[in-house]
Design a protein around this motif. Structure first.
Motif, PDB file in Angstrom:
ATOM      1  N   ASP A 174      -8.159 -33.667   0.595  1.00 57.00           N
ATOM      2  CA  ASP A 174      -8.791 -34.449  -0.466  1.00 57.00           C
ATOM      3  C   ASP A 174      -7.957 -34.433  -1.741  1.00 57.00           C
ATOM      4  OD1 ASP A 174     -11.005 -35.137   1.092  1.00 57.00           O
ATOM      5  OD2 ASP A 174     -11.976 -33.222   0.675  1.00 57.00           O
ATOM      6  N   GLY A 175      -6.655 -34.132  -1.619  1.00 62.85           N
ATOM      7  CA  GLY A 175      -5.756 -34.118  -2.757  1.00 62.85           C
ATOM      8  C   GLY A 175      -5.779 -32.839  -3.565  1.00 62.85           C
ATOM      9  N   GLU A 176      -6.547 -31.830  -3.131  1.00 69.23           N
ATOM     10  CA  GLU A 176      -6.670 -30.608  -3.907  1.00 69.23           C
ATOM     11  C   GLU A 176      -5.579 -29.608  -3.519  1.00 69.23           C
ATOM     12  OE1 GLU A 176      -9.319 -29.720  -0.308  1.00 69.23           O
ATOM     13  OE2 GLU A 176      -8.389 -31.408  -1.341  1.00 69.23           O
ATOM     14  N   GLU A 177      -5.424 -28.590  -4.346  1.00 65.09           N
ATOM     15  CA  GLU A 177      -4.513 -27.500  -4.045  1.00 65.09           C
ATOM     16  C   GLU A 177      -5.260 -26.419  -3.282  1.00 65.09           C
ATOM     17  OE1 GLU A 177      -2.618 -26.049  -7.526  1.00 65.09           O
ATOM     18  OE2 GLU A 177      -1.605 -27.933  -7.995  1.00 65.09           O
ATOM     19  N   GLY A 178      -4.516 -25.648  -2.488  1.00 59.89           N
ATOM     20  CA  GLY A 178      -5.127 -24.586  -1.709  1.00 59.89           C
ATOM     21  C   GLY A 178      -4.439 -23.261  -1.936  1.00 59.89           C
ATOM     22  N   ILE A 179      -4.699 -22.312  -1.057  1.00 61.03           N
ATOM     23  CA  ILE A 179      -4.087 -20.997  -1.144  1.00 61.03           C
ATOM     24  C   ILE A 179      -3.353 -20.708   0.159  1.00 61.03           C
ATOM     25  CG2 ILE A 179      -5.709 -20.040  -2.823  1.00 61.03           C
ATOM     26  CD1 ILE A 179      -7.230 -18.754  -0.515  1.00 61.03           C
ATOM     27  N   PRO A 180      -2.160 -20.099   0.087  1.00 58.62           N
ATOM     28  CA  PRO A 180      -1.424 -19.739   1.309  1.00 58.62           C
ATOM     29  C   PRO A 180      -1.947 -18.420   1.863  1.00 58.62           C
ATOM     30  CG  PRO A 180      -0.105 -19.204  -0.608  1.00 58.62           C
ATOM     31  CD  PRO A 180      -1.372 -19.826  -1.132  1.00 58.62           C
ATOM     32  N   VAL A 181      -2.268 -18.403   3.151  1.00 57.72           N
ATOM     33  CA  VAL A 181      -2.847 -17.208   3.760  1.00 57.72           C
ATOM     34  C   VAL A 181      -2.153 -16.903   5.081  1.00 57.72           C
ATOM     35  CG1 VAL A 181      -5.089 -17.626   2.692  1.00 57.72           C
ATOM     36  CG2 VAL A 181      -4.644 -18.471   5.006  1.00 57.72           C
ATOM     37  N   MET A 182      -2.306 -15.664   5.519  1.00 57.54           N
ATOM     38  CA  MET A 182      -1.905 -15.225   6.849  1.00 57.54           C
ATOM     39  C   MET A 182      -3.175 -14.795   7.592  1.00 57.54           C
ATOM     40  SD  MET A 182       1.430 -15.481   6.925  1.00 57.54           S
ATOM     41  CE  MET A 182       1.821 -14.521   8.378  1.00 57.54           C
ATOM     42  N   TRP A 183      -3.298 -15.203   8.857  1.00 55.34           N
ATOM     43  CA  TRP A 183      -4.436 -14.792   9.679  1.00 55.34           C
ATOM     44  C   TRP A 183      -4.078 -13.509  10.412  1.00 55.34           C
ATOM     45  CZ3 TRP A 183      -9.308 -16.579   9.701  1.00 55.34           C
ATOM     46  CH2 TRP A 183      -9.546 -17.835   9.142  1.00 55.34           C
ATOM     47  N   LEU A 184      -5.015 -12.574  10.412  1.00 55.29           N
ATOM     48  CA  LEU A 184      -4.875 -11.301  11.109  1.00 55.29           C
ATOM     49  C   LEU A 184      -5.990 -11.181  12.145  1.00 55.29           C
ATOM     50  CD1 LEU A 184      -4.300  -8.955   8.014  1.00 55.29           C
ATOM     51  CD2 LEU A 184      -2.581 -10.217   9.303  1.00 55.29           C
ATOM     52  N   SER A 185      -5.743 -10.403  13.189  1.00 56.84           N
ATOM     53  CA  SER A 185      -6.766 -10.178  14.200  1.00 56.84           C
ATOM     54  C   SER A 185      -6.664  -8.748  14.703  1.00 56.84           C
ATOM     55  CB  SER A 185      -6.614 -11.153  15.373  1.00 56.84           C
ATOM     56  OG  SER A 185      -5.408 -10.900  16.077  1.00 56.84           O
ATOM     57  N   ARG A 186      -7.764  -8.290  15.307  1.00 56.63           N
ATOM     58  CA  ARG A 186      -7.775  -6.989  15.973  1.00 56.63           C
ATOM     59  C   ARG A 186      -8.878  -7.000  17.016  1.00 56.63           C
ATOM     60  NH1 ARG A 186     -10.330  -2.862  11.370  1.00 56.63           N
ATOM     61  NH2 ARG A 186     -12.440  -3.759  11.347  1.00 56.63           N
ATOM     62  N   PRO A 187      -8.759  -6.173  18.051  1.00 54.74           N
ATOM     63  CA  PRO A 187      -9.821  -6.105  19.059  1.00 54.74           C
ATOM     64  C   PRO A 187     -11.111  -5.597  18.438  1.00 54.74           C
ATOM     65  CG  PRO A 187      -7.811  -5.076  19.860  1.00 54.74           C
ATOM     66  CD  PRO A 187      -7.605  -5.331  18.396  1.00 54.74           C
ATOM     67  N   ARG A 188     -12.203  -6.262  18.758  1.00 45.55           N
ATOM     68  CA  ARG A 188     -13.478  -5.874  18.201  1.00 45.55           C
ATOM     69  C   ARG A 188     -14.035  -4.673  18.956  1.00 45.55           C
ATOM     70  NH1 ARG A 188     -15.971 -10.127  19.165  1.00 45.55           N
ATOM     71  NH2 ARG A 188     -15.595 -11.221  17.222  1.00 45.55           N
ATOM     72  N   GLY A 189     -14.545  -3.689  18.229  1.00 45.26           N
ATOM     73  CA  GLY A 189     -15.216  -2.554  18.837  1.00 45.26           C
ATOM     74  C   GLY A 189     -14.299  -1.504  19.417  1.00 45.26           C
ATOM     75  N   VAL A 190     -12.984  -1.596  19.136  1.00 45.68           N
ATOM     76  CA  VAL A 190     -12.032  -0.601  19.643  1.00 45.68           C
ATOM     77  C   VAL A 190     -11.749   0.405  18.536  1.00 45.68           C
ATOM     78  CG1 VAL A 190      -9.735  -0.203  20.581  1.00 45.68           C
ATOM     79  CG2 VAL A 190     -10.994  -2.279  21.199  1.00 45.68           C
ATOM     80  N   PRO A 191     -12.134   1.662  18.713  1.00 49.88           N
ATOM     81  CA  PRO A 191     -11.897   2.647  17.648  1.00 49.88           C
ATOM     82  C   PRO A 191     -10.414   2.774  17.322  1.00 49.88           C
ATOM     83  CG  PRO A 191     -13.416   3.509  19.311  1.00 49.88           C
ATOM     84  CD  PRO A 191     -12.860   2.236  19.859  1.00 49.88           C
ATOM     85  N   GLY A 192     -10.106   2.802  16.043  1.00 49.48           N
ATOM     86  CA  GLY A 192      -8.736   2.975  15.607  1.00 49.48           C
ATOM     87  C   GLY A 192      -7.874   1.737  15.683  1.00 49.48           C
ATOM     88  N   SER A 193      -8.449   0.589  16.085  1.00 49.98           N
ATOM     89  CA  SER A 193      -7.635  -0.634  16.168  1.00 49.98           C
ATOM     90  C   SER A 193      -7.223  -1.079  14.768  1.00 49.98           C
ATOM     91  CB  SER A 193      -8.411  -1.752  16.862  1.00 49.98           C
ATOM     92  OG  SER A 193      -9.570  -2.101  16.133  1.00 49.98           O
ATOM     93  N   VAL A 194      -6.062  -1.655  14.666  1.00 49.83           N
ATOM     94  CA  VAL A 194      -5.523  -2.050  13.362  1.00 49.83           C
ATOM     95  C   VAL A 194      -5.364  -3.561  13.327  1.00 49.83           C
ATOM     96  CG1 VAL A 194      -4.331   0.142  13.041  1.00 49.83           C
ATOM     97  CG2 VAL A 194      -3.137  -1.746  14.167  1.00 49.83           C
ATOM     98  N   TRP A 195      -5.384  -4.096  12.120  1.00 50.75           N
ATOM     99  CA  TRP A 195      -5.163  -5.527  11.942  1.00 50.75           C
ATOM    100  C   TRP A 195      -3.699  -5.842  12.211  1.00 50.75           C
ATOM    101  CZ3 TRP A 195      -9.170  -8.607  11.695  1.00 50.75           C
ATOM    102  CH2 TRP A 195     -10.378  -8.131  11.183  1.00 50.75           C
ATOM    103  N   ALA A 196      -3.454  -6.892  12.986  1.00 50.36           N
ATOM    104  CA  ALA A 196      -2.092  -7.314  13.320  1.00 50.36           C
ATOM    105  C   ALA A 196      -1.947  -8.792  13.023  1.00 50.36           C
ATOM    106  CB  ALA A 196      -1.794  -7.042  14.800  1.00 50.36           C
ATOM    107  N   PRO A 197      -0.720  -9.253  12.693  1.00 56.13           N
ATOM    108  CA  PRO A 197      -0.526 -10.680  12.418  1.00 56.13           C
ATOM    109  C   PRO A 197      -0.954 -11.525  13.611  1.00 56.13           C
ATOM    110  CG  PRO A 197       1.392  -9.416  11.725  1.00 56.13           C
ATOM    111  CD  PRO A 197       0.515  -8.472  12.495  1.00 56.13           C
ATOM    112  N   HIS A 198      -1.684 -12.593  13.336  1.00 57.31           N
ATOM    113  CA  HIS A 198      -2.139 -13.509  14.386  1.00 57.31           C
ATOM    114  C   HIS A 198      -1.451 -14.864  14.271  1.00 57.31           C
ATOM    115  CE1 HIS A 198      -4.741 -16.443  16.426  1.00 57.31           C
ATOM    116  NE2 HIS A 198      -5.065 -15.451  17.221  1.00 57.31           N
TER     117      HIS A 198
END
Length: 303
Positions: free
Chosen positions: A96-120
């Motif tokens: 719509d002609g607006e400005e946005g923000i640059p982001v990186m998506w991260l993911s991790r396995p749900r419900g896994v103890p000790g899991s860490v966020w990794a680049p997606h």
């Protein structure tokens, strides 16, 4: 004094580079007591509504992963990678002609103890002031949008065709492929992938087979008449309209974000194909067509 001056200079450079990001007050980028926060932290899919929501303690969604996004070049807390900021993605001229923000998506396995966020995936742009509210709105409408896409159910082939014989097995098979679409929802770019997973055959005489996973396949001509998983034997003569309905499973991603499953399946039908069912007659003739080409029953003579 030189160390203090250097720190002041670095902070000045950081705010100069960040200035385009914080110029829009409606995008939630700001310092908090735990550092810098951008939008929602994580989302899961509500199994009852299909919407993306913040999880309740102990909640489990259908997607094995959970996702979050962070500002590109964000190192955590209030720290940023200064060399990265110099080549940061520019998010201008949005849908719509607006400005946005640059982001990186991260993911991790749900419900896994000790899991860490990794680049997606990423970097990519978010153009909505409150994407944590926008994504559930898209999730709520994506199944309806999916069903309205011009997805091709595939083509249908009959062996033999266009004529077959009453009581004989007619082999039907489909050819259907994965398809991709780019649509706009709520001003955001949404990429949809449709994958065929099941097939339903309506043979036009009241017989329906499916849904089932086999699309069938071709037979060599010397094997026509054999029974196959998708073949059908007609019990009467006439013209019948054969319709193939293909069920597609879909995924979607918003602004190049993670691929998320579309609830349920989309049903798409191919154009009807006419098959003419004939009956065969067997007669015995005494003439030898080699000796008498005009004899009764010989090719080219009246039956």
């Amino acid at each position: 004094m030189r160390v203090v001056a250097f720190k002041v200079l670095c902070l000045t450079m950081l705010f100069l580079v960040m200035a385009p990001l914080v110029a829009r007050a409606d995008i939630s980028v700001g310092y908090e007591d735990r550092g810098i926060g951008v939008g929602a932290d994580t989302w899961i899919r509500d199994e009852n509504t299909g919407e993306l929501v913040k999880p309740e303690p102990g909640a489990v969604g259908t997607d094995p992963n959970e996702y979050k996004y962070e500002l590109q070049c964000h190192l955590g807390g209030g720290d940023f990678d200064t060399p990265c900021l110099a080549r940061q993605l520019e998010c201008k001229n949005g849908p719509d002609g607006e400005e946005g923000i640059p982001v990186m998506w991260l993911s991790r396995p749900r419900g896994v103890p000790g899991s860490v966020w990794a680049p997606h995936s990423g970097p990519t742009c978010l153009y909505d002031a409150r994407p944590e509210d926008l994504l559930p709105r898209i999730a709520a409408d994506i199944q309806r949008e999916f069903q309205n896409l011009p997805v091709s159910a595939g083509s249908v082939t009959a062996q033999p065709s266009p004529h077959t014989l009453r009581g004989a097995e007619t082999n039907f098979y489909a050819e259907s492929v994965e398809q991709q679409f780019d649509i706009t929802m709520f001003g955001q770019q949404v990429h949809v992938v449709a994958t065929p997973v099941q097939y339903t055959w309506n043979y036009g005489d009241g017989t329906v087979f499916g849904p089932q996973p086999s699309m069938g396949g071709p037979l060599p001509q010397d094997r026509w008449g054999e029974k196959t998983r998708t073949s059908h034997a007609y019990g009467a003569t006439g013209d019948f309209q054969v319709v193939l309905t293909t069920s597609f499973q879909g995924t979607y991603s918003v602004n190049n974000g993670p691929a998320l499953p579309i609830p349920g399946q989309g049903q798409f039908s191919a154009p009807p194909q006419t098959i003419s069912v004939w009956r065969s007659l067997t007669r015995n003739y005494a003439d030898d067509c080699n000796a008498n080409p005009q004899g009764q029953g010989c090719p080219g003579t009246a039956r």
